[in-house]
Enzyme design. Sequence first.
Site, short mmCIF file in Angstrom:
data_model
loop_
_atom_site.label_atom_id
_atom_site.label_comp_id
_atom_site.label_asym_id
_atom_site.label_seq_id
_atom_site.Cartn_x
_atom_site.Cartn_y
_atom_site.Cartn_z
N ARG A 54 0.86 -1.20 0.00
CA ARG A 54 0.00 0.00 0.00
C ARG A 54 0.89 1.25 0.00
NH1 ARG A 54 -1.79 1.86 4.62
NH2 ARG A 54 -2.35 -0.15 5.51
N TYR A 106 -17.04 15.16 -16.20
CA TYR A 106 -17.59 13.80 -16.14
C TYR A 106 -18.64 13.73 -15.01
CZ TYR A 106 -17.75 8.89 -14.77
OH TYR A 106 -18.18 7.65 -14.40
O1 P1T Z 1 -13.85 5.87 -14.19
P1 P1T Z 1 -12.66 6.42 -13.48
O2 P1T Z 1 -11.37 5.75 -13.85
O3 P1T Z 1 -12.87 6.52 -12.01
O4 P1T Z 1 -12.46 7.92 -14.04
C1 P1T Z 1 -13.35 8.95 -13.79
C2 P1T Z 1 -13.17 10.03 -14.84
C3 P1T Z 1 -12.38 11.12 -14.53
N1 P1T Z 1 -12.18 12.12 -15.42
C4 P1T Z 1 -12.71 12.06 -16.65
C5 P1T Z 1 -12.47 13.18 -17.60
C6 P1T Z 1 -13.50 10.98 -17.04
O5 P1T Z 1 -14.01 10.96 -18.27
C7 P1T Z 1 -13.74 9.93 -16.10
C8 P1T Z 1 -14.60 8.75 -16.44
N2 P1T Z 1 -15.38 8.94 -17.58
C9 P1T Z 1 -16.22 8.02 -18.13
C10 P1T Z 1 -16.43 6.79 -17.64
C11 P1T Z 1 -16.92 8.48 -19.34
O6 P1T Z 1 -17.49 7.65 -20.10
O7 P1T Z 1 -16.93 9.69 -19.59
#
Ligand code: P1T
Length: 387
Positions: A54, A106
């Site tokens: 970790r 997002y």
């Molecule tokens: O899904 P994750 O790895 O936790 O990431 C989140 C995230 C953060 N920032 C941006 C710009 C993102 O587009 C995303 C996740 N986005 C999608 C799953 C999507 O389809 O837009």
Amino acid sequence: MSESHAKHGFGTRAIHAGQAPDPSTGAIMTPIFQSATFAQESPGVFKEDYDYSRASNPTRKALEKNLASLEGAAHGLCYASGVSAEAAVLHLLSTGDHVILCDDVYGGTNRLFHRVFNQAGIEVTLVDMTDLDALDNAFGDTTRVVWLETPTNPTLKIIDIRKVAERAHARGAMVCVDNTFCSPYLQSPLALGADIVCHSTTKYMGGHSDVIGGALLTNDPDLYDRLKFIQLSVGAVPGILDCFLLLRSTKTLHLRMQRHSENAMRIATWLESHAKIDRVLYPGLKSHPQHALAREQMPNGFGGMIAVYLKGGLDAAKNMLEKTELFTIAESLGGVESLIEHPGIMTHASVPPEQRQALAITDSLVRLSVGVEDADDLIADLGQALA
Ligand code: P1T
């Protein structure tokens, strides 16, 4: 090859940074050190900083160095997901602190800020950061962080990172840029004044839709120490196999981003003249409202994301999504394969309806993540779906 790759070009760093042949075996590829813990010679005496995975792990460390090198950062930290990387930055804050968040992000980012950290006493103000006067007006005495994505998700607005950073720093706030849509190959936020770059490595960095991950990159040693402490204490670290997969992916990042950008440019141009399309948003098109800024800020290409408004509302949008064959209906983006989605129903469903309305995330909006297939095949697929 030495650890320092500052003098090398992007492609060389993508392949070599953070990775030297394994000293114990000569293995060219960084081994998957799938070990939760490490033997100590005597209590508290262990190799490098490896006492428990970790805290630190050699495969993860190679990835953190690789991603830092690609973003032009001194330090990198990897996380279990993009949103857990975001949460690590928000954990730097205290009750009563204020964050200015770019209005078009997002949906999961919006949810994290508004429904998790807001409840923990962090004030959040949404601002359209293409309007710098609106940004100026949003600062208060407790503003600590300005957070933005550019291009924004899903309407692909382009925000001037340099100008936002100047304003934030004048007010004593730091700037975090989510560089997920560009990857470091297309855009270098730290060089433009950002304090932290955030990634969902699930997207272009991973590139093959087989890993969920996140990363933070910074040049500030104090911020790094604080974030490293949060990474250790909260523990949202990635699995070791995922770190290996990401190291494998970044080796081809520059090649993939070139092809994503070429394909998307061709498709956006084709869509713009299609009778069933009302409007195409792609930073590479002259018709994009911030095209001139995109040319400056994204010197190596405009990426693989396209937003289109169809004539005919939800029925037309659903019809298109259901009929594509090469473009798969799915959330996410940035993989080698093309995806298509409906932000209002899918990725941005958690954004309150009135906010979606204000952002023009309407029923007729469709988002494409253009992959690296043959552009002619992708155009033919969209053509038959729209026919
Ligand atoms: O899904 P994750 O790895 O936790 O990431 C989140 C995230 C953060 N920032 C941006 C710009 C993102 O587009 C995303 C996740 N986005 C999608 C799953 C999507 O389809 O837009």
